[in-house]
Design a protein around this motif. Structure first.
Motif, PDB file in Angstrom:
ATOM      1  N   THR A 141       5.042  10.516  -7.287  1.00 51.65           N
ATOM      2  CA  THR A 141       5.816  10.757  -8.521  1.00 51.65           C
ATOM      3  C   THR A 141       4.925  11.276  -9.640  1.00 51.65           C
ATOM      4  O   THR A 141       5.401  11.987 -10.528  1.00 51.65           O
ATOM      5  CB  THR A 141       6.523   9.458  -8.979  1.00 51.65           C
ATOM      6  N   GLN A 142       3.659  10.917  -9.622  1.00 56.65           N
ATOM      7  CA  GLN A 142       2.740  11.415 -10.645  1.00 56.65           C
ATOM      8  C   GLN A 142       2.344  12.868 -10.384  1.00 56.65           C
ATOM      9  O   GLN A 142       2.191  13.659 -11.314  1.00 56.65           O
ATOM     10  CB  GLN A 142       1.505  10.518 -10.704  1.00 56.65           C
ATOM     11  N   VAL A 143       2.171  13.203  -9.089  1.00 55.22           N
ATOM     12  CA  VAL A 143       1.841  14.583  -8.728  1.00 55.22           C
ATOM     13  C   VAL A 143       3.024  15.506  -9.001  1.00 55.22           C
ATOM     14  O   VAL A 143       2.861  16.626  -9.493  1.00 55.22           O
ATOM     15  CB  VAL A 143       1.429  14.662  -7.243  1.00 55.22           C
ATOM     16  N   GLN A 144       4.232  15.033  -8.704  1.00 54.48           N
ATOM     17  CA  GLN A 144       5.449  15.828  -8.885  1.00 54.48           C
ATOM     18  C   GLN A 144       6.487  14.941  -9.572  1.00 54.48           C
ATOM     19  O   GLN A 144       7.332  14.327  -8.930  1.00 54.48           O
ATOM     20  CB  GLN A 144       5.966  16.320  -7.528  1.00 54.48           C
ATOM     21  N   PRO A 145       6.468  14.855 -10.913  1.00 52.32           N
ATOM     22  CA  PRO A 145       7.353  13.924 -11.626  1.00 52.32           C
ATOM     23  C   PRO A 145       8.836  14.168 -11.400  1.00 52.32           C
ATOM     24  O   PRO A 145       9.639  13.248 -11.550  1.00 52.32           O
ATOM     25  CB  PRO A 145       6.980  14.139 -13.101  1.00 52.32           C
ATOM     26  N   ASP A 146       9.222  15.385 -11.059  1.00 51.66           N
ATOM     27  CA  ASP A 146      10.648  15.682 -10.855  1.00 51.66           C
ATOM     28  C   ASP A 146      11.051  15.643  -9.385  1.00 51.66           C
ATOM     29  O   ASP A 146      12.118  16.156  -9.016  1.00 51.66           O
ATOM     30  CB  ASP A 146      11.000  17.044 -11.448  1.00 51.66           C
ATOM     31  N   ASP A 147      10.230  15.042  -8.550  1.00 46.86           N
ATOM     32  CA  ASP A 147      10.557  14.916  -7.118  1.00 46.86           C
ATOM     33  C   ASP A 147      11.531  13.750  -6.929  1.00 46.86           C
ATOM     34  O   ASP A 147      11.140  12.578  -6.996  1.00 46.86           O
ATOM     35  CB  ASP A 147       9.285  14.702  -6.302  1.00 46.86           C
ATOM     36  N   ALA A 163      10.648  11.267  -4.075  1.00 46.11           N
ATOM     37  CA  ALA A 163       9.546  10.338  -4.341  1.00 46.11           C
ATOM     38  C   ALA A 163      10.038   9.121  -5.109  1.00 46.11           C
ATOM     39  O   ALA A 163       9.662   7.983  -4.806  1.00 46.11           O
ATOM     40  CB  ALA A 163       8.448  11.053  -5.125  1.00 46.11           C
ATOM     41  N   HIS A 164      10.881   9.330  -6.122  1.00 47.26           N
ATOM     42  CA  HIS A 164      11.423   8.200  -6.882  1.00 47.26           C
ATOM     43  C   HIS A 164      12.326   7.339  -5.998  1.00 47.26           C
ATOM     44  O   HIS A 164      12.342   6.107  -6.138  1.00 47.26           O
ATOM     45  CB  HIS A 164      12.199   8.716  -8.088  1.00 47.26           C
ATOM     46  N   ARG A 178       0.838  -1.209   0.000  1.00 44.45           N
ATOM     47  CA  ARG A 178       0.000   0.000   0.000  1.00 44.45           C
ATOM     48  C   ARG A 178       0.870   1.255   0.000  1.00 44.45           C
ATOM     49  O   ARG A 178       0.520   2.258  -0.631  1.00 44.45           O
ATOM     50  CB  ARG A 178      -0.914  -0.018   1.231  1.00 44.45           C
ATOM     51  N   ALA A 179       1.992   1.200   0.707  1.00 45.14           N
ATOM     52  CA  ALA A 179       2.910   2.340   0.715  1.00 45.14           C
ATOM     53  C   ALA A 179       3.383   2.646  -0.699  1.00 45.14           C
ATOM     54  O   ALA A 179       3.498   3.821  -1.085  1.00 45.14           O
ATOM     55  CB  ALA A 179       4.097   2.045   1.630  1.00 45.14           C
ATOM     56  N   LEU A 180       3.642   1.608  -1.476  1.00 39.65           N
ATOM     57  CA  LEU A 180       4.108   1.793  -2.850  1.00 39.65           C
ATOM     58  C   LEU A 180       3.096   2.585  -3.675  1.00 39.65           C
ATOM     59  O   LEU A 180       3.478   3.441  -4.495  1.00 39.65           O
ATOM     60  CB  LEU A 180       4.376   0.430  -3.484  1.00 39.65           C
ATOM     61  N   GLN A 181       1.819   2.352  -3.450  1.00 41.74           N
ATOM     62  CA  GLN A 181       0.789   3.077  -4.195  1.00 41.74           C
ATOM     63  C   GLN A 181       0.874   4.579  -3.940  1.00 41.74           C
ATOM     64  O   GLN A 181       0.747   5.394  -4.869  1.00 41.74           O
ATOM     65  CB  GLN A 181      -0.600   2.558  -3.802  1.00 41.74           C
ATOM     66  N   PHE A 182       1.103   4.958  -2.679  1.00 42.75           N
ATOM     67  CA  PHE A 182       1.195   6.383  -2.338  1.00 42.75           C
ATOM     68  C   PHE A 182       2.485   6.994  -2.886  1.00 42.75           C
ATOM     69  O   PHE A 182       2.482   8.143  -3.342  1.00 42.75           O
ATOM     70  CB  PHE A 182       1.101   6.566  -0.825  1.00 42.75           C
ATOM     71  N   PHE A 183       3.578   6.240  -2.842  1.00 40.34           N
ATOM     72  CA  PHE A 183       4.836   6.756  -3.379  1.00 40.34           C
ATOM     73  C   PHE A 183       4.731   6.977  -4.895  1.00 40.34           C
ATOM     74  O   PHE A 183       5.216   7.986  -5.414  1.00 40.34           O
ATOM     75  CB  PHE A 183       5.985   5.798  -3.065  1.00 40.34           C
ATOM     76  N   ILE A 184       4.095   6.037  -5.592  1.00 39.71           N
ATOM     77  CA  ILE A 184       3.920   6.175  -7.036  1.00 39.71           C
ATOM     78  C   ILE A 184       3.029   7.380  -7.347  1.00 39.71           C
ATOM     79  O   ILE A 184       3.284   8.147  -8.285  1.00 39.71           O
ATOM     80  CB  ILE A 184       3.336   4.881  -7.637  1.00 39.71           C
ATOM     81  N   GLN A 185       1.989   7.582  -6.526  1.00 38.12           N
ATOM     82  CA  GLN A 185       1.131   8.754  -6.708  1.00 38.12           C
ATOM     83  C   GLN A 185       1.921  10.042  -6.518  1.00 38.12           C
ATOM     84  O   GLN A 185       1.692  11.032  -7.231  1.00 38.12           O
ATOM     85  CB  GLN A 185      -0.039   8.693  -5.724  1.00 38.12           C
TER      86      GLN A 185
END
Length: 912
Positions: free
Chosen positions: A473-479, A482-483, A464-471
């Protein structure tokens, strides 16, 4: 100056308790983790001087990664909490609640300087229940605001007493004010802004000037039409003293941060790194945003960074209307308060001072800060807001038409604010509830998605943590962070390929390396961890060690003071069997941080690899001097002392192991090594107790089981050793030494020849070339009176170990026995029978020698298997060279020592 009555104080106490009682059930969340849980400055073992050398988070002020927030007095209160309750969150929240009550009561006293008693109570109650304060009161790190506010208000109250009869100067209150300002600043930086409030108070309240009068007086003086009034000179003198003391505090503060501003990224405060006019427009727009939070605290959020508030990039942005309206309203209040005389204008002026001046450090006007909006920094500015509201309410309630409506509105506001505060406190119960509540307000902040992921990650809910981390990266692709989080989570899920891909994306977002260029202003120190994480991932592959080393060196080239890169590289170089280079890496890290106990420990491990136990022990001792509870240093230094063979070090080794088991009471290794020390000291009963405790904690503890059995066999308790050996061989059926010891006990104590034979045959199944197992099997054949088989067996054994003299001697004895029996069979005379009987008797004596010499010489890699008394008896035979008692003791001592050392090595190599 009106005093606060007991009833008023009790009312405030009751209201605060009603609003914040549930904060006592909240844990450590968000910034509390860094400031409390991870901050070593709270521990009693840390010297007090460290509080004045480190920042609020426990990082040395000299380090670039330091936040530069210098609040030693606040950290001192955390340390007092830790002293009484360690990490029990209730005590920390309770003290915050007490400090908020104190602030409310002192604020009531300040209000009574400018408002009537009823309005003062209204202002104080509104301040007590305002929901904007939950971050400062319920969040433990908000204590910096609370403590600073107490001394902030106390300094102002002290200054109001500096005007004596006939406008004379009373210097004692001014000295107290300067001291309290310094204390407030050491609680939080904004405390210094009270000096500005004192200056405004002196000019416009104490001396009664308005702006037109002040300008007229200044014009008259400049035109030379009059002398400077004595009251003005006195005012100037007081202001000079205040400004000089302030300048001194600023100079000291700049020295403390070593003239370096903290490093923030565009993710922390996007407007700070934006070009004009976006930077100016956004910063100005943030002012009405903060004002709106005071007016309507319905949607509160713990983190306003990153994309929470989009940049205002154009003059045509509709949000500029809010900025314009805010400045028009603020300007009208300033004009009213400075231009017109009267109590009302003075009240408005002081309210504006409390709103504006304490907010300046967080306004980005003089230096960038690490946030966009922070609710806790509105704690002091909200005092001015509450005074304005109470003053306006009084104006309305004085009108008979609006009196009832004003009272109803007041009750509704206080009640709804109290309910909102009570409800908001529950959001701070845990990190998950806090960040999920923030996501309801704002879904454009990647940091919030990341933080929810971290909360789930701490609960081992990686999927479940992975889902939030992937989200995120989608909200801020250059973060970059997050990656990195996505990569780390994939690693935890054993998805190495996906983890490496995520780390590579994060790495590609890093600035490109330019030789000789430092990146202090461009790269956040935590972002450099992408190199560390990626290197740690790929170095699991033995063929990519050089590639991992290149990544560590790349991180070091970008930031030569990146301590963690040196530490991780040192570990890798040890793995690559390059201890000298590892030593260089750790020494470089120690140049950056000589107070890091882990570094001294790692260096000690390097010296062990370099076969320098003396230097290793020195470094272990240095680690323990810095951190007396360093568990690995306690354990490994004790082992090093034990292995040195120096009896003088044994007491210290024992004490360290005792300290280790106090820190790690469930680790069987500590008790096992205490048992080994006791065996060295011939304290058999104590050794037995320690070994049994180790086995209770870990029933399959291979070394503990074998050494306990060995201890019994050495202390004439062989039969007690048998059940221990049964347990050992149940867990480890191929334990050769255990089989040898069991076979020896069965043959010599139980007279169970068949059982012993099974043990020795099992050994040879596992290892056909095992000399001792085969030799002992030969003895079994002899016991079974199968001399031919015994002879053949000894011949085969001698072929395996041609240089073992005792095997040849035993072979000669067996052959002699065979010859004597053959001669006896050829004789028919009674005398011959008698001789045969005598020969048989002697052969049994020789058999005894074979058995016992076998036992005497069967020293395995684990050591001596028989006790000294039996050895001495065997050495009385003429065919065995005679040894003195001293020699026998020395031999046994060496063999037993070898047994323990090598058994420990085997345990370590087997990963037990």
């Amino acid at each position: 100056m009106a005093d606060v009555s007991l009833k008023e104080a009790a009312l405030i106490l009751g209201v605060v308790a009603a609003c914040y009682w549930n904060s006592l059930f909240c844990g450590f969340v968000f910034d509390d983790v860094s400031a409390i849980l991870d901050n070593k400055d709270l521990h009693p073992s840390t010297p007090l001087k460290n509080l004045f050398q480190n920042d609020f988070w426990g990082t040395p002020m000299s380090e670039e990664r330091s936040h530069k927030s210098y609040r030693p007095f606040t950290v001192l209160t955390f340390r007092l909490n830790y002293l009484f309750s360690e990490l029990n969150a209730i005590s920390y929240h309770f003290l915050n609640l007490v400090f908020h009550v104190v602030v409310c009561i002192v604020f009531l006293k300040v209000c009574k300087l400018f408002l009537d008693s009823q309005s003062s109570i209204v202002a104080s109650l509104l301040f007590a229940v305002h929901p904007i304060h939950t971050e400062a009161v319920t969040g433990v790190v908000g204590r910096a605001e609370l403590l600073s506010s107490i001394f902030f208000l106390a300094a102002f109250l002290s200054y109001t007493k500096s005007k004596g009869p006939d406008n004379t100067i009373v210097w004692t209150p001014i000295a107290v004010t300067v001291f309290l300002v310094a204390v407030a600043t050491l609680c939080k930086e904004q405390g210094i802004t009270v000096v500005g409030i004192c200056c405004v108070y002196e000019v416009f309240i104490a001396q009664g000037y308005t702006l037109p009068v002040l300008l007229d007086t200044a014009v008259q003086i400049l035109r030379g039409k009059g002398n400077i009034p004595f009251s003005v000179l006195q005012t100037l003198l007081k202001l000079i003293v205040l400004m000089f003391s302030t300048l001194l505090l600023v100079v000291v503060r700049v020295q403390v941060i070593q003239s370096q501003l903290p490093v923030f990224t565009r993710f922390d405060n996007p407007a700070a790194v934006s070009p004009s006019p976006a930077r100016q427009l956004t910063f100005n727009y943030l002012l009405p945003v903060n004002a709106w939070l005071l007016l309507n605290p319905s949607e509160l959020c713990c983190d306003w960074t990153m994309g929470t508030i989009p940049l205002v990039e154009s003059l045509l942005d509709v949000r500029n209307v809010a900025t314009l309206a805010f400045f028009c309203f603020l300007g009208s209040l300033i004009v009213f308060s400075l231009r017109y005389p009267g109590d009302s204008s003075k009240t408005v002026l002081m309210a504006l001072c409390l709103i504006v001046l304490p907010f300046i450090p967080a306004s980005n006007l003089f230096f960038p800060v690490g946030f966009v909006v922070a609710e806790r920094v509105l704690y002091v500015p909200s005092m001015g807001f509450c005074i304005l509201v109470a003053h306006g309410w009084k104006k309305l309630s004085n009108k008979s038409v609006l009196r009832k409506i004003s009272w109803v509105c007041l009750v509704v506001v206080l009640f709804t604010h109290a309910l909102k505060t009570l409800h908001r406190n529950w959001d701070w119960e845990s990190e998950y509830t806090l960040f999920m509540s923030a996501l309801k307000v704002n879904k454009n902040n990647a940091k919030l998605w990341n933080n929810v992921g971290h909360a789930l990650e701490n609960e081992k809910n990686f999927e479940r943590a992975l889902q939030f981390f992937i989200q995120a990266t989608q909200v801020q692709p250059d973060d970059i962070g997050a990656h990195m989080n996505v990569g780390r989570t994939y690693k935890n899920l054993n998805k190495t390929k996906e983890a490496e891909e995520s780390y590579m994306i994060a790495k590609s977002l890093m600035p490109q390396i330019i030789p000789g260029k430092k990146y202090a202003a461009r790269v956040a120190p935590n972002h450099l961890n992408v190199y560390i994480n990626l290197a740690n991932l790929i170095r699991a592959n033995e063929s990519r060690l050089e590639e991992a080393d290149q990544l560590y060196r790349q991180a070091i080239s970008m930031r030569p003071d990146f301590k963690q890169a040196y530490i991780s590289r040192g570990e890798l170089l040890l793995k690559m069997n390059k201890p000298l280079k590892a030593k260089e890496a750790y020494l470089r890290a120690l140049e950056l941080d000589r107070t890091n106990a882990d570094l001294w420990y790692n260096l000690a491990i390097v010296y062990i690899e370099l076969k320098d136990p003396t230097e290793a022990l020195k470094n272990f001792n240095q680690a323990l001097e810095l951190n007396p509870a360093h568990k690995l240093a306690l354990f490994n230094s004790a082992l090093l002392m034990q292995e040195s063979g120096d009896a003088r070090l044994r007491p210290e080794a024992k004490q360290r192991l005792l300290n280790y088991v106090k820190e790690e009471p469930q680790d069987a290794n500590g008790y096992f090594n205490l048992g080994m020390l006791a065996m060295d000291d011939k304290k058999d009963t104590e050794a037995e107790a320690w070994m049994k405790k180790a086995i209770r904690l870990q029933p399959n503890f291979r070394s503990a089981l074998f050494n306990l059995a060995l201890l019994y066999s050495q202390t004439a308790k062989e039969l007690m050793a048998l059940p221990i050996l049964e347990d050992l061989l149940r867990y480890y059926p191929d334990h050769t030494k255990g089989l040898i010891l069991k076979g020896d006990i069965l043959m010599n104590q139980k007279k169970d020849i068949s059982g012993a034979k099974m043990c020795f045959e099992k050994i040879l199944e596992l290892d056909p070339n095992n000399v001792q197992g085969k030799h002992n099997l030969c003895v079994v054949y002899f016991e079974e009176r199968d001399l031919k088989k015994a002879e053949k067996c000894l011949v085969e054994t001698l072929a395996l170990a041609p240089h073992e003299e005792y095997i040849q001697r035993h072979l000669n004895i067996v052959r002699s026995k065979i010859a004597s029996l053959s001669a006896a069979e050829q004789s028919s005379l009674p005398a011959d029978r008698i001789a045969a009987a005598e020969g048989k008797k002697k052969s049994f004596e020789n058999l005894k020698e074979v058995k016992n010499e076998k036992k005497t010489t069967q020293t395995t890699v684990k050591g001596q298997l028989k006790n000294k008394k039996q050895t001495e008896k065997n050495n009385m035979d003429k065919e065995t060279p005679k040894k003195s008692t001293k020699e026998i003791k020395d031999i046994e001592k060496k063999r037993v020592a070898a047994l323990k050392r090598l058994e420990e090595i085997e345990r370590i190599l087997n990963g037990e």
